[in-house]
Structure formats: C-alpha cells, structure tokens
Scaffold this motif. Structure first.
Motif, PDB file in Angstrom:
ATOM      1  N   GLU A  28      -3.150   8.444 -12.153  1.00 25.29           N
ATOM      2  CA  GLU A  28      -2.568   9.171 -13.292  1.00 25.29           C
ATOM      3  C   GLU A  28      -1.072   8.907 -13.381  1.00 25.29           C
ATOM      4  OE1 GLU A  28      -4.437  10.556 -15.379  1.00 25.29           O
ATOM      5  OE2 GLU A  28      -2.947  11.526 -16.644  1.00 25.29           O
ATOM      6  N   ALA A  31      -0.564   5.585 -14.814  1.00 27.26           N
ATOM      7  CA  ALA A  31      -0.897   5.547 -16.250  1.00 27.26           C
ATOM      8  C   ALA A  31       0.220   6.183 -17.069  1.00 27.26           C
ATOM      9  CB  ALA A  31      -2.210   6.273 -16.499  1.00 27.26           C
ATOM     10  N   ARG A  32       0.728   7.301 -16.559  1.00 24.62           N
ATOM     11  CA  ARG A  32       1.748   8.017 -17.342  1.00 24.62           C
ATOM     12  C   ARG A  32       3.161   7.650 -16.932  1.00 24.62           C
ATOM     13  NH1 ARG A  32       0.799  14.344 -17.282  1.00 24.62           N
ATOM     14  NH2 ARG A  32      -1.358  14.366 -16.634  1.00 24.62           N
ATOM     15  N   ARG A  33       3.282   7.000 -15.844  1.00 23.41           N
ATOM     16  CA  ARG A  33       4.551   6.616 -15.217  1.00 23.41           C
ATOM     17  C   ARG A  33       5.254   7.782 -14.535  1.00 23.41           C
ATOM     18  NH1 ARG A  33       8.079   4.150 -19.422  1.00 23.41           N
ATOM     19  NH2 ARG A  33       6.998   5.634 -20.716  1.00 23.41           N
ATOM     20  N   ARG A  83      10.719  -6.510 -19.300  1.00 27.64           N
ATOM     21  CA  ARG A  83       9.790  -7.636 -19.511  1.00 27.64           C
ATOM     22  C   ARG A  83       9.031  -7.471 -20.806  1.00 27.64           C
ATOM     23  NH1 ARG A  83       9.930 -11.925 -16.583  1.00 27.64           N
ATOM     24  NH2 ARG A  83      10.991 -11.376 -14.699  1.00 27.64           N
ATOM     25  N   ASP A  84       8.588  -6.244 -21.076  1.00 26.38           N
ATOM     26  CA  ASP A  84       7.809  -5.987 -22.302  1.00 26.38           C
ATOM     27  C   ASP A  84       8.639  -6.166 -23.551  1.00 26.38           C
ATOM     28  OD1 ASP A  84       5.598  -3.274 -21.290  1.00 26.38           O
ATOM     29  OD2 ASP A  84       5.386  -5.461 -21.277  1.00 26.38           O
ATOM     30  N   ARG A  85       9.874  -5.683 -23.494  1.00 28.18           N
ATOM     31  CA  ARG A  85      10.690  -5.639 -24.707  1.00 28.18           C
ATOM     32  C   ARG A  85      11.627  -6.818 -24.839  1.00 28.18           C
ATOM     33  NH1 ARG A  85       9.336  -0.709 -23.280  1.00 28.18           N
ATOM     34  NH2 ARG A  85       9.245   1.011 -24.746  1.00 28.18           N
ATOM     35  N   LYS A  95      15.130   6.327 -22.526  1.00 29.64           N
ATOM     36  CA  LYS A  95      13.969   6.497 -23.410  1.00 29.64           C
ATOM     37  C   LYS A  95      12.808   5.595 -23.023  1.00 29.64           C
ATOM     38  CE  LYS A  95      16.557   8.035 -27.379  1.00 29.64           C
ATOM     39  NZ  LYS A  95      17.368   7.612 -28.454  1.00 29.64           N
TER      40      LYS A  95
END
Lengths: 282, 658
Positions: A28, A31-33, A83-85, A95
């Motif tokens: 969990e 998943a939620r960090r 990496r994602d952004r 944020k």
C-alpha cells in the motif's frame, strides 16, 4: 466502498501475522507512496502495534515521515518523478512527492544533485532538476551560448528596427550561431570505438528528457564529421534492424527543415527523424 | 482505386463495437491507465479525501501508431466499470470547462456495449452507495425500474444524502438530476442531459426538469466535480484528450487555455483520470513550449511513449488481420511470401497503419513473391492522384455521415449542434477562402474576421431560450462595424417570441448587419470540414501509400473537389449575399394537408438518412403534417430508393448514389 455503517475497530489478534501485515502495508505504501499512521488500522494493524509496524517497515527501507507515517524514500520518489516528467521545478518538488514538505524534498533533491544523481538546470525563470544523462550544455558551451545569444539579440533588434524593408536574418546564420553551440559535442573527441557503439551512445546522449526520444539530426551532427552522414545512417539502420534502437517516422507538421531532413535516413520516402534506445543505459 | 480490403479501418474508430487488438502492443500504457482507473476507484471508496489522485498521463506517439485505437481497447477492457470520454480540442476557439462538460454528457448519452453510459453510471453510483455490486449496472437498473416509484425515489434520495454527507461541496441539484436520468421519460431525459451538459434549455424543456436557467460558469465547475466525485467509487471518469496537436497555433493561446482546463481538472475536480494523446514531435515542439512551468507540472504527469511494434508483434498483427478475411487460399504468411514477410516485419519505422496498408496492397496485388510490399508500387502519378482523391472522398463521406448523425441526435434533444464545433468548421472554411481570415475568436459569441481590409464580427445566435436570443440580438445591436449574424435555419424564431422578435428587429435595423440562416447541409459540411481538418493535422488521413497526407494537400483537395467557395455559408462569410434573408427557409408557407409522397421523399433525399420521428417533425414544421403510419407507408412504397434500418431509421439510396 463499504455499506453505510459505523466502522468497527478490528479485534486485537492474539498473534498478528506479521509477514502478511508488513507485506500488505508495504504494498500500500508503494502504491500510494506515503501512508499516515492512522491508515495502519484500516490495513489490519491494531493501534497498539503501530509503533512496532513502523519500526519493522522502517527497517525494510521505508522512511518514517515527520508526522509518524511511512513513505517510499524521498530520494526514490524524487528520482521517479524526475524520470517520469523529464524535469521538475525545484519549487514544485513538494507536489510530486508524498509524505514530505517542499522544503524536505528540495533538500534531498539538492543532495542528489551533489551526488550527480540529478542535474540542476535553469528553465525559463525557475530552477529545475532533471536526469543526469540529460543532454546539457557544458561550461564552455554555456559561455559560448551566452555570447552568441547576446550577439543574436543585437542582430534581431537591428533587423526589427527596419520592418518597412523587411530586414531579417538568414536561417543558416542563426543556426550557425545557436544550434552548433547546442549540438556540437564538447571537449575532446571520444575514444575510438565502432560506429554502432558511438551511434547508440549518441542516441542516449541526445535523448530529450521531456520526450524520451532523440532527434536524429542531433545524433548525426554529433557524429558527422568525422563520420560520413551515410555511414551514420547505416549504423542507425543496423541498430534498428537488430532491435537495439527504434527509428520513428517523422510526423510533425512541417517542423522538419530541408536541412534536417537531409540528415535523416529515409525509408519508403519517409524520413526517420526520431530515435529511441531500446536497451537500458549501462 | 478504392480499398477493397477495408475490414480494418486505417483510422481507428474509438467507438467501434469490435476491435482487432494485439494485447501486447502498448501494454505498458494500457496497464498504467487501467491502474490509474483502479486506483481512483479505490480512493473514491476510501475515506481519505485528501490522498493524492492519479496524476495525468500523457501518451505520445507517431502518426498511425495506435493512439486512438488505445481508446477502443480501454472501452473494451473497462466496459461499464469506467465512464470513458474522448475529447478532441477546438481549433476555432479556446477549450472551456463548459465545452468539456458538454462533451462528457453527450458521450454519456451514447451506448457502449448495449447500455447507455449515463444509465450504467447512475446505476453503478446507486449500487455502490447501497453496498451492491456495481459491475452489472444493467441488472441493478432493472431492479431499480422494478421498484415502485416512491420506493425508488426514497432510495435515490438516501443515496444523494449520503453522498453529500461524505462530500459536502457536491452540487445537489446537479447530482439529483444526474441520478434521476435513467428513470425519466424521454423528453425529460433529453432536457436533463442537455442541462447537465451546460447547455441552455428552451422554456418547455426547462419546465420539464424544474430548472430556470443554464448552469453558470461556477456551476459548471461544480458540476464537473460532482460528476467526477460521484462516479469515482463506481465507474471513474476517464477523460482522454486526443489529437492535441490541433491546439498548436502561432500565439499559443489555445495551448494555454487547454493547460488551464487540465490544471483545473487536477486541482479542483481531482477525481478524474486524465489521459492526453498527441504526436510526439508536436507535443515537444508545439505544446510544451507554450505551457507555463506550473501548467507543465500539472499536466505533464506520467509520460508513455508508444513504441513501434517489434517484428514479432508485426507478425502477430498481420496474422490477426488476415484471420478476419472470409477466405484464405493459403496458410500464413499469405498473401506475403516468407521473404516479403521478413522484410515487412523488419522494416524500420513500421507503424500498424503502414503495415495494414502494406497488407491491403499485397492482397490487391495478389503478390506472393519477393516484391517488397513496403516499397511504393509502380503507379503513374495520375493513378496515385486518383487513388488519393478516392480516399479523401470516402473520408469526406464518413465525416458528413457523422456530422448528420450528430445534428440529428442534437435535434432529438431540441438543441442545435455544439456551437463551438460550428465555429471550428467556420475557422476551417475561412482558411480555404481567399480574402478572409480569422483575427480573433472568443467562441460562438464573437469571431472577428478580416474580410479584405474590413473587420467583420460573426455572431452565432445558437441559443434555445428566447431571452438569450434577445440578449444576443442586443449585443449585436451594440457591436461596432459590420456584423454577420447566423442561426440554424431549422431553429427559427417562434411566433410566440414577441419580445425576442422586437430585439431582432432592432438588431437588423443596422444597415451593416447581414443575417444568415445556416442551412442544414451547410451545417453538416461545417462540422465535417472541422473534423476532417483535425484529422489531417493529426496525420490521420493517409494516402494510398500509407503516408499521412499533409494538411495542405487535404485542403487543396477540398478546394478543388468540394468547391467550398460556392457554399451558401461561404457566400455569407464573404459578404456576397445579395439580399438579406430574413425568413428562415422552413417558415415559408407550404400547402396544408396530408403530405404528398413527394414531400417525405424530397425531405429524405435532402437529409440522406433520418429517423421517422425526425421526418414527422420536419414535415409538421413545413406545414405538411402526416401520421406515422402514412409516412411509413409512403416510404415503403418508394421501393428500393428508401432503405430501412430497423423500424425507426430510413436512408435514401438515391442520395447515397450521387
């Protein structure tokens, strides 16, 4: 969503199945960090055992937040977000992470910069962090660009003052002033390797962090000279055929200049103007 | 040249019932989107309202790689477990929350796998709140329909109360009407869908559902949030923005407006999964640079770059498509030889669309030899031009059919077509006309055109309510300079609108006002033109050689073949209308009495395809009413020139053969 009844505290078990409970919380949290301490109850850990649960998960690598919850390590969260952004403004780091304030996130991010795990760049009016392998300017290029920008700004001002005669600038001159600074490889030439390895390295180096793909003309300019353009094309096509690089057809709307088109390998009359490494970076 | 093997369209239909799908292709992006939907559903059912919602995803890819196909796949995989909405950007004006809400409600009114989305959504929301399984909304809906009305009303009321208690900022009137839609009578349902979608209603419609006016801008934002929050635990809202490259313009206004919209969805609406799809190079060069950094950080969340299919995936795709053929004279890799298959599957830059067209070429040519399927066949320039023209003609007919269906569907709701899409069509038409350009567009309420050296204000008087039409006429009266006002010809000012007519008379007292009644065919063409222009910009219109046709080539074909400069609406835009047309064509008197057979057939020839209800209404408006039985008898008597789809829709074969 449960039926509309009052939530009930689960009975305190005689023996908590710690491995399952910890695994559940770990999943969990990933998943939620981040999860708050109060969430542990809903995840099946009775309140009296919260402290122990946090200690166990902390020992497994999750971080304890200042408010007593758990989070995926901030370093990991920041690295993934970047990496994602492609890049994240330093002021906006709060944020994109969970379980931490902006100030905490900034401190960790700057530490990662110090360790060369992230790069600090200026984008527009703000500082941002990006991936370490981002194609950036070295010191000499930065200084060259500053000089070139100053010269170009002066030329633009001059041309704009004479609009009635339609005074303007030659595209090639602008390219020579600016793009050569940006795309030319800096420093001494790389040690001799085969062209395929050089091309693959150039694909990785030229990959735009915001996009995840590299502009083929940038790759070709980085390698030719000393290599012939046709040789670079052959190397890229070979890398594509062996599944190490993906060559993508141009689908922009008139963005490919004639000069850039000439630097792209062509198949069935379609320029292959973008490339992506299909292998993980070494 | 036509495309005899067109079992699989080269341009994916996002609403297709059946899709030929290779699961392993774009699996990462698919899983990420499905994961985001599941995550939002869990968050919606949880108690933590402040937990971070899934960040927007953006899906980038080259033309023909399968972005739109992904939407069709998501529909199939999610079924009624999510509400899927596909939104294309506006090119004639800036995208607004009201437009988005309108698109969401319009698509909620569509059927997906046998159930209307709005019915499935309402049933799922009610089921979840009642602790029932939301996975079978049709079953639960049947159960709700079986309840006596007072019991059902109490159940719905309890659910509304519960939802408001959980989330007090929800808009109760909006929520009440949303959950009530499946149980409303057809006319009330139509009114409710229009109102929920931010549209204005005329007085009878407004009375039917007990509202006084359209949603204000603030209420639109609250409505979006209410819809998203209510849907999240049951069937989360998944909004897919497609063809975003159409936002790109020189000034960047449309991109920034889009950025503001998505930022609002992220910050305020929150409970929505946002997927953004664009051509990779356009995203990089045209969209990202125009966004502010704070917009970028909100909207540029998780990036998924769609990869080209691997050679093994290309083989699998071919195998899947070939299995769709009714007859296969030889086993796979027919119609390719082994060598040709190897070459096709290892050709760099091979997209699914290009592969499909190579397959079609192989089938048409009957080639099983080593001739490369990926090289352009030897054809004369004339043959290629003719083939390209045929393809564009087919695309145009499809766009017209979709436009007619949209206009007919909106007419069923007593609404005109989405005004912003008419403006898109106008913007596209203006770009094809000499001596005319759009200087500025604030949407349907005001578009400023440059006609030669003069500036002309174009105003769409699209409103259904007489008060709003009157307000529009007042605004027109106050505008400086020449004005062109337009309204749909089939939505004439009613004789009872006395005050409105007075304002209209005042407005047209201006010497520099032209009033144009927009004919239905022109409205269809505008919608179709806007749609075709967007497809061309998104590189979704391919020529016979599988290469995307550049927008300029598509525009040249439109100019040459369709002669848009000869359309009535073009003449109005160019100021070439000889005399002011004050009376809507349908207001012209017709002889009373039962319709002769010429009336319905003439009307159907004009429309092409229409519902029986639509024909009855139009005939009544024209002053030649008839009964359903008589109309059907007339149509059946027309023999092969009229075809029926089921009992309710008819199609003129005479028009199709033109």
């Amino acid at each position: 969503m449960p039926k509309r009844t009052s939530p009930q505290e689960p009975k305190l078990p005689v023996d908590l199945d710690w491995p399952s409970a910890v695994a559940r919380v770990r999943l969990e949290a990933h998943a939620r960090r981040a999860i708050a301490q109060k969430d542990l109850t809903a995840l099946g850990i009775p309140k009296p055992l919260h402290t122990e649960a946090i200690a166990r998960l902390g020992a497994e690598g999750l971080e304890v937040t200042p408010k007593g919850g758990l989070r995926v390590p901030l370093r990991q969260q920041i690295a993934h977000a970047v990496r994602d952004r492609g890049s994240v403004a330093v002021a906006g780091l709060g944020k994109v992470v969970a379980g931490a304030t902006g100030a905490e996130a900034k401190k960790v991010a700057l530490a990662l910069v110090g360790e060369a795990r992230l790069r600090l760049v200026r984008r527009g009016k703000v500082d941002a962090v990006t991936i370490p392998e981002a194609a950036v300017l070295d010191d000499a290029e930065l200084r060259s660009l500053a000089r070139a920008s100053k010269a170009l700004a002066a030329q633009c001002d001059n041309a704009l003052k004479q609009r009635t005669l339609g005074k303007t600038l030659l595209r090639d001159d602008v390219r020579e002033l600016l793009l050569d600074v940006v795309v030319r490889a800096s420093g001494s030439p790389p040690p001799k390797r085969d062209l395929a390895a050089d091309a693959l390295a150039a694909v990785r180096r030229s990959t735009r962090p915001d996009l995840g793909i590299a502009f083929v003309p940038d790759i070709v300019r980085a390698l030719a000279p000393p290599h012939a353009t046709s040789a670079v094309h052959a190397a890229l096509l070979d890398l594509a055929r062996t599944g190490r690089v993906e060559l993508r057809p141009e689908s922009g709307l008139g963005r490919l200049t004639a000069e850039d088109r000439a630097l792209c390998p062509v198949t069935s009359d379609v320029p292959l103007s973008w490339a992506r490494s299909l292998e993980p970076a070494p | 040249m036509s495309r005899p093997f067109a079992l699989v369209p080269a341009q994916a239909n996002p609403w297709a019932g059946e899709v030929v799908d290779l699961e392993s292709l774009h699996a990462d992006a698919t899983d990420a989107i499905l994961g985001a939907v599941a995550r939002l559903r869990d968050l919606g059912r949880g108690e933590d309202r402040d937990a971070a919602r899934p960040a927007p995803l953006f899906v980038l890819g080259t033309a023909g790689i399968g972005k739109t196909h992904l939407f069709a796949r998501l529909r199939r995989k999610l079924g009624p477990r999510a509400v899927l909405v596909l939104v294309r950007p506006l090119v004639g004006s800036e995208i607004t929350p009201r437009f988005l809400l309108g698109q969401i409600l319009e698509q909620l009114g569509r059927e997906s796998y046998g159930v209307r989305q709005i019915d499935a959504l309402a049933a799922a929301i009610l089921a979840v709140a009642e602790g029932e399984n939301p996975q079978f909304p049709r079953g639960y809906l049947d159960f709700l329909h079986s309840l006596p009305e007072p019991q059902r009303a109490t159940l719905v009321e309890d659910v509304i109360e519960h939802l408001i208690e959980r989330q007090p900022d929800l808009d109760e009137p909006f929520l009440r009407r949303l959950l009530g839609v499946p149980f409303m009578k057809p006319l009330a349902r139509a009114a409710a869908l229009a109102w929920l979608g931010g549209r204005e209603l005329d007085e009878p419609q407004a009375l039917r559902i007990g509202v006084r006016e359209a949603l204000s801008d603030d209420s639109v934002a609250r409505g979006l949030r209410t819809l998203a929050v209510a849907a999240a635990p049951a069937a989360p809202l998944l909004v897919v923005f497609d063809q975003l490259e159409n936002l790109v313009d020189a000034e960047g206004h449309r991109v920034r407006a889009y950025g503001n919209l998505v930022a609002e969805l992220v910050d305020v609406v929150r409970d929505v999964v946002i997927v953004q799809m664009a051509l990779d190079s356009e995203w990089q060069s045209g969209i990202l640079p125009a966004l502010s950094l704070s917009q970028r950080e909100r909207i540029a969340g998780r990036r998924h770059l769609l990869g080209l299919p691997r050679p093994d995936q290309l083989r699998e795709l071919l195998d899947l498509w070939i299995r769709e053929l009714p007859a296969r004279p030889a086993p796979f890799p027919w119609p390719f030889s082994a060598a040709a298959l190897e070459r096709v599957c290892s050709a760099p830059g091979m997209t699914p669309r290009r592969l499909l067209i190579d397959l079609e070429r192989a089938l048409e040519g009957g080639a099983a030899d080593d001739e490369l399927a990926t090289t352009a066949p030897v054809e004369s320039a004339e043959d290629l031009a003719a083939a390209e023209s045929d393809i564009l003609a087919a695309e145009w007919e499809q766009a017209l059919a979709r436009a007619r269906a949209d206009i007919d569907a909106m007419a069923e709701l007593d609404q005109g077509p989405e005004p912003a899409l008419i403006v898109d069509g106008v913007a596209s038409l203006v770009s094809l006309l000499d001596g005319l350009r759009v200087l500025k567009s604030s949407g349907p309420d005001l578009v400023v055109l440059e006609r030669g050296r003069a500036r002309v204000s174009l105003v769409l008087v699209h409103h259904p309510a007489p008060r709003s039409v009157a307000s529009a006429c007042k605004r027109i009266a106050g505008l400086k300079g020449p004005v062109l006002a337009m309204r749909e010809a089939w939505r004439e000012l009613k004789p009872t609108w006395v005050a409105t007519k007075a304002e209209w008379d005042k407005a047209r007292a201006r010497p520099d006002l032209d009033w144009h009644w927009l004919g239905r065919e022109d409205a269809v063409r505008l919608l179709a033109l806007g749609s075709l222009a967007k497809d061309a910009t998104s590189q979704d219109v391919s020529g016979p050689d599988a290469r995307p046709l550049r927008p300029e080539r598509v525009a040249a074909w439109v100019r040459q073949r369709l002669r848009p400069d000869e359309w009535e609406v073009a003449a109005a835009l160019l100021g070439k209308v000889a005399a002011e047309v004050l009376v809507a064509p349908v207001e012209r008197s017709k002889p009373a009495g039962a319709a002769s057979s010429a009336g319905p057939l003439r009307l159907l020839d004009t429309l092409g395809v229409a519902s029986i209800d639509r024909l009855l209404r139009d005939l009544a408006r024209e002053g030649t009413p008839t009964t359903r039985a008589q109309l059907i008898a007339t149509l059946r008597a027309a023999g092969d020139s009229v075809r029926f789809y089921g009992d309710g829709v008819v199609w003129s074969t005479r028009r199709a053969g033109r």
